[in-house]
Design an enzyme around this catalytic site. Structure first.
Site, PDB file in Angstrom:
ATOM      1  N   GLU A  57       0.815  -1.205   0.000  1.00  0.00           N
ATOM      2  CA  GLU A  57       0.000   0.000   0.000  1.00  0.00           C
ATOM      3  C   GLU A  57       0.853   1.262   0.000  1.00  0.00           C
ATOM      4  OE1 GLU A  57      -2.256  -2.979   2.698  1.00  0.00           O
ATOM      5  OE2 GLU A  57      -0.207  -2.620   2.001  1.00  0.00           O
ATOM      6  N   THR A 166      14.613 -44.565  -5.301  1.00  0.00           N
ATOM      7  CA  THR A 166      15.380 -43.333  -5.083  1.00  0.00           C
ATOM      8  C   THR A 166      16.884 -43.541  -5.209  1.00  0.00           C
ATOM      9  OG1 THR A 166      15.528 -43.692  -2.688  1.00  0.00           O
ATOM     10  CG2 THR A 166      13.603 -42.487  -3.513  1.00  0.00           C
ATOM     11  N   ALA A 167      17.324 -44.781  -5.214  1.00  0.00           N
ATOM     12  CA  ALA A 167      18.751 -45.092  -5.349  1.00  0.00           C
ATOM     13  C   ALA A 167      18.901 -46.561  -5.702  1.00  0.00           C
ATOM     14  CB  ALA A 167      19.492 -44.796  -4.035  1.00  0.00           C
ATOM     15  N   TRP A 175      22.797 -38.966 -11.053  1.00  0.00           N
ATOM     16  CA  TRP A 175      21.573 -38.218 -10.849  1.00  0.00           C
ATOM     17  C   TRP A 175      20.418 -38.988 -11.425  1.00  0.00           C
ATOM     18  CZ3 TRP A 175      21.795 -34.224  -7.644  1.00  0.00           C
ATOM     19  CH2 TRP A 175      22.988 -33.524  -7.512  1.00  0.00           C
ATOM     20  N   LEU A 209      22.638 -28.015  -0.117  1.00  0.00           N
ATOM     21  CA  LEU A 209      21.250 -27.656   0.221  1.00  0.00           C
ATOM     22  C   LEU A 209      20.994 -26.149   0.235  1.00  0.00           C
ATOM     23  CD1 LEU A 209      20.593 -30.246   3.072  1.00  0.00           C
ATOM     24  CD2 LEU A 209      19.688 -30.328   0.746  1.00  0.00           C
ATOM     25  N   GLU A 296      14.109 -32.019   2.206  1.00  0.00           N
ATOM     26  CA  GLU A 296      14.808 -32.888   1.257  1.00  0.00           C
ATOM     27  C   GLU A 296      15.566 -33.919   2.076  1.00  0.00           C
ATOM     28  OE1 GLU A 296      17.074 -31.256  -1.988  1.00  0.00           O
ATOM     29  OE2 GLU A 296      16.010 -29.336  -1.875  1.00  0.00           O
ATOM     30  N   LEU A 301      13.266 -40.201   7.194  1.00  0.00           N
ATOM     31  CA  LEU A 301      12.624 -38.966   7.643  1.00  0.00           C
ATOM     32  C   LEU A 301      11.314 -38.741   6.885  1.00  0.00           C
ATOM     33  CD1 LEU A 301      12.552 -36.414   9.330  1.00  0.00           C
ATOM     34  CD2 LEU A 301      13.972 -35.279   7.602  1.00  0.00           C
TER      35      LEU A 301
END
Length: 368
Positions: A57, A166-167, A175, A209, A296, A301
């Site tokens: 504003e 994932t692996a 990657w 990260l 990530e 986790l």
């Protein structure tokens, strides 16, 4: 109920577009845009860029000058009514003698929560609320969740092959996804208030990260110079004090908050003698002013956060690769014994990012 015309819709859409310009810079403040019109013409506009700097504003009123008198102001969020690092915007609109204020939504901040609207009305200014409210709420999911619940908005990012790995069995994972997907992740990191991971992930990947401006999509680099993009603090679960200062994590820009006995963040243990994640999220809000947490990490986790109902949104990248069932899965064992226990997802978006598929989904938690 307030009645809005096509001019009102167009001006609020403009205000929302302005607000979006702050998505990489405003945290922990909300993204807000403002447009001021006189005789259906824009005479002032602005957006909030950074905490401690003028609100939307203020920028719009400065641009409008004397033309603000008798004008209509369109604001994506109720003008603030309290003194913080800047004066109340409601007061500024009153002093400028605007005739009407249209707000997309009421501010969920308990310090405001309708007081700005009432202040304007008490000064004789017409106020209408609710124009494009859903669009305005979409600007600030993290700010709104914190103000309404005291909890941060949690996004969990995972990357996997098309068959959900994932692996490889030997742990190799770099990657799985494409450079375009990794650029996309950088953009999500840049929007967040903090990034959560574990010492295991940091050590295995030698992960920094942080937000790397040179790796952001070009569309963001053009709008935001390197010195304007925030570095969210990196919150690392390191209960066993395994982090070595030679890791890339410690040689890159950005604050590091270690959750460990000797770290910057104290923790509590739950009944399983694990870090109490709910208490940790509360601590990040109350002591570190985090509205939006980007996670990530690996399956342990990720699975814990899902099982405890702490994830608001999943951001999953699926690469066009097959890795076989001897690889590592996305969430590990969830201990399910019947289909009734299976977690359902509400898929909000499916997008191609380079050759990869990005799925954004919200978990549907069953009532306990």
């Amino acid at each position: 109920m307030a009645q809005f015309d096509t001019q009102d819709y167009a001006m609020m859409q403009r205000a929302i577009k302005l607000a979006q310009q702050g998505i990489y810079t405003t945290a922990p403040n909300p993204n807000v845009g403002c447009v001021i019109t006189q005789d259906n013409k824009i005479v002032g506009e602005g957006f909030h860029a950074k905490a401690g700097e003028p609100h939307a504003e203020v920028h719009a009123l400065r641009m409008a000058g004397d033309k603000a008198q008798g004008a209509t102001a369109y604001v994506t969020l109720e003008p603030c009514s309290h003194y913080g690092r800047t004066p109340p915007c409601a007061e500024g609109l009153i002093k400028a003698k605007v005739a009407k204020v249209i707000c997309a939504m009421q501010d969920p901040n308990p310090q405001v929560a309708g007081r700005g609207i009432q202040m304007l009305r008490d000064a004789g200014i017409e106020v209408q609320v609710g124009l494009l409210e859903a669009d305005a709420r979409a600007l600030n999911p993290a700010f709104i969740k914190r103000m309404e619940t005291g909890k941060p908005f949690v996004q969990l990012k995972m990357a996997a092959s098309l068959d959900g790995q994932t692996a490889l069995a030997n742990g190799q994972s770099q990657w799985i996804t494409s450079p375009q997907a990794r650029q996309d992740v950088q953009a999500f990191r840049a929007k967040s208030g903090a990034i959560l991971s574990t010492s295991k992930t940091v050590i295995e990947d030698n992960a920094s990260l942080n937000v790397r401006w040179s790796d952001l999509p070009l569309s963001i680099q053009v709008k935001y110079p390197a010195d304007k993009v925030r570095q969210p603090p990196r919150v690392i679960l390191d209960r066993q004090n395994q982090l070595d200062r030679a890791l890339k994590l410690f040689t890159t820009d950005g604050e590091i908050l270690r959750v460990s006995p000797q770290g910057e963040v104290a923790y509590q243990l739950n009944q399983l003698e694990q870090i109490d994640l709910t208490h940790l999220l509360d601590t990040l809000v109350t002591e570190h002013n985090v509205n939006h947490l980007w996670v990530e990490a690996g399956a342990t986790l990720a699975g814990s956060m899902i099982k405890q109902g702490l994830v608001d949104e999943l951001v999953i990248y699926l690469a066009p690769k097959l890795m076989g069932s001897d690889g590592r899965g996305l969430f590990g064992a969830l201990g399910l014994t019947s289909m009734a226990e299976v977690m359902d997802l509400n898929i909000k978006e499916v997008t191609l990012v380079g050759p990869d598929i990005r799925i954004i989904a919200t978990p549907i938690y069953k009532e306990q």
